[in-house]
Design a protein around this motif. Structure first.
Motif, PDB file in Angstrom:
ATOM      1  N   PHE A  25      63.513  -6.003  76.746  1.00  0.00           N
ATOM      2  CA  PHE A  25      63.920  -6.615  75.481  1.00  0.00           C
ATOM      3  C   PHE A  25      65.368  -7.104  75.583  1.00  0.00           C
ATOM      4  O   PHE A  25      65.678  -8.238  75.219  1.00  0.00           O
ATOM      5  CB  PHE A  25      63.764  -5.629  74.321  1.00  0.00           C
ATOM      6  N   SER A  50      65.494 -10.106  77.758  1.00  0.00           N
ATOM      7  CA  SER A  50      64.950 -11.283  77.073  1.00  0.00           C
ATOM      8  C   SER A  50      65.978 -11.902  76.142  1.00  0.00           C
ATOM      9  O   SER A  50      66.131 -13.130  76.090  1.00  0.00           O
ATOM     10  CB  SER A  50      63.704 -10.904  76.266  1.00  0.00           C
ATOM     11  N   HIS A 110      67.558 -15.587  76.423  1.00  0.00           N
ATOM     12  CA  HIS A 110      67.489 -16.494  75.279  1.00  0.00           C
ATOM     13  C   HIS A 110      68.874 -17.060  74.972  1.00  0.00           C
ATOM     14  O   HIS A 110      69.034 -18.269  74.763  1.00  0.00           O
ATOM     15  CB  HIS A 110      66.917 -15.767  74.055  1.00  0.00           C
ATOM     16  N   ALA A 167      54.774  -7.313  76.812  1.00  0.00           N
ATOM     17  CA  ALA A 167      55.467  -7.356  75.518  1.00  0.00           C
ATOM     18  C   ALA A 167      56.688  -8.269  75.598  1.00  0.00           C
ATOM     19  O   ALA A 167      56.974  -9.024  74.655  1.00  0.00           O
ATOM     20  CB  ALA A 167      55.876  -5.945  75.083  1.00  0.00           C
ATOM     21  N   ALA A 168      57.404  -8.223  76.714  1.00  0.00           N
ATOM     22  CA  ALA A 168      58.549  -9.124  76.890  1.00  0.00           C
ATOM     23  C   ALA A 168      58.078 -10.573  76.920  1.00  0.00           C
ATOM     24  O   ALA A 168      58.733 -11.456  76.348  1.00  0.00           O
ATOM     25  CB  ALA A 168      59.308  -8.779  78.167  1.00  0.00           C
ATOM     26  N   PHE A 223      57.480 -11.588  73.453  1.00  0.00           N
ATOM     27  CA  PHE A 223      58.762 -11.784  72.773  1.00  0.00           C
ATOM     28  C   PHE A 223      59.358 -13.151  73.118  1.00  0.00           C
ATOM     29  O   PHE A 223      59.872 -13.855  72.243  1.00  0.00           O
ATOM     30  CB  PHE A 223      59.731 -10.651  73.112  1.00  0.00           C
ATOM     31  N   VAL A 264      57.602 -15.661  71.067  1.00  0.00           N
ATOM     32  CA  VAL A 264      58.102 -15.647  69.686  1.00  0.00           C
ATOM     33  C   VAL A 264      59.437 -16.387  69.614  1.00  0.00           C
ATOM     34  O   VAL A 264      59.660 -17.196  68.705  1.00  0.00           O
ATOM     35  CB  VAL A 264      58.238 -14.205  69.173  1.00  0.00           C
ATOM     36  N   LEU A 265      60.314 -16.144  70.581  1.00  0.00           N
ATOM     37  CA  LEU A 265      61.597 -16.858  70.608  1.00  0.00           C
ATOM     38  C   LEU A 265      61.377 -18.363  70.739  1.00  0.00           C
ATOM     39  O   LEU A 265      62.085 -19.165  70.118  1.00  0.00           O
ATOM     40  CB  LEU A 265      62.461 -16.350  71.763  1.00  0.00           C
TER      41      LEU A 265
END
Length: 147
Positions: free
Chosen positions: A67, A70, A74, A133-134, A137, A140-141
């Motif tokens: 997380f 990530s 980002h 999961a990453a 994510f 989603v970003l």
């Protein structure tokens, strides 16, 4: 009215697309690693609560680490001045090196016979789910990107 198209070098994508690429790469990696863990779980004579709990602990530890990574990627991608970047810029050099070491080490460890099937089951399931999961994510970003 004629619409002009922006010229960009080959293999360059919009910087937002780098998040999509990262999400897909991480999700594919996560599914494949988790699959190996689940296969190993299937080879066990029995599965107890502690095995599942340890997979959750591995997921939590790596999930936290991924997380943070990530968010770092980002910020780096969002901070690029150029709108179009080379497709491989979804990672930085350090991340490519870490990925290569983890893949090489994981393949070697699994094939070496130095670790038990239960270790593969517990570790790979937790790690794979954290990678996946990453990847989600990153997606989603990508979906919520704001210029």
């Amino acid at each position: 009215m004629v619409k002009t198209q922006i010229k960009r070098p080959a293999f360059h994508v919009h910087r937002r697309t780098l998040l999509l690429i990262a999400g897909i790469v991480w999700l594919i990696a996560g599914v494949n690693v988790a699959r190996l863990g689940i296969i190993a779980y299937g080879q066990l004579y029995s599965i107890n609560f502690l095995d599942i709990l340890l997979s959750i602990v591995v997921f939590a530890l790596f999930g936290f680490m991924f997380f943070k990574m990530s968010v770092k990627h980002h910020r780096r991608i969002h901070g690029y001045r150029e709108i179009y970047r080379p497709i491989w810029h979804f990672f930085d050099l350090k991340s490519y090196v870490i990925m290569a070491i983890m893949m090489t080490g994981g393949i070697w460890l699994r094939n070496s016979g130095l670790v038990s099937t239960i270790f593969i089951a517990v570790f790979y399931t937790g790690l794979g789910c954290a990678l996946g999961a990453a990847g989600l994510f990153f997606l989603v970003l990508y979906a919520y990107w704001k210029e």
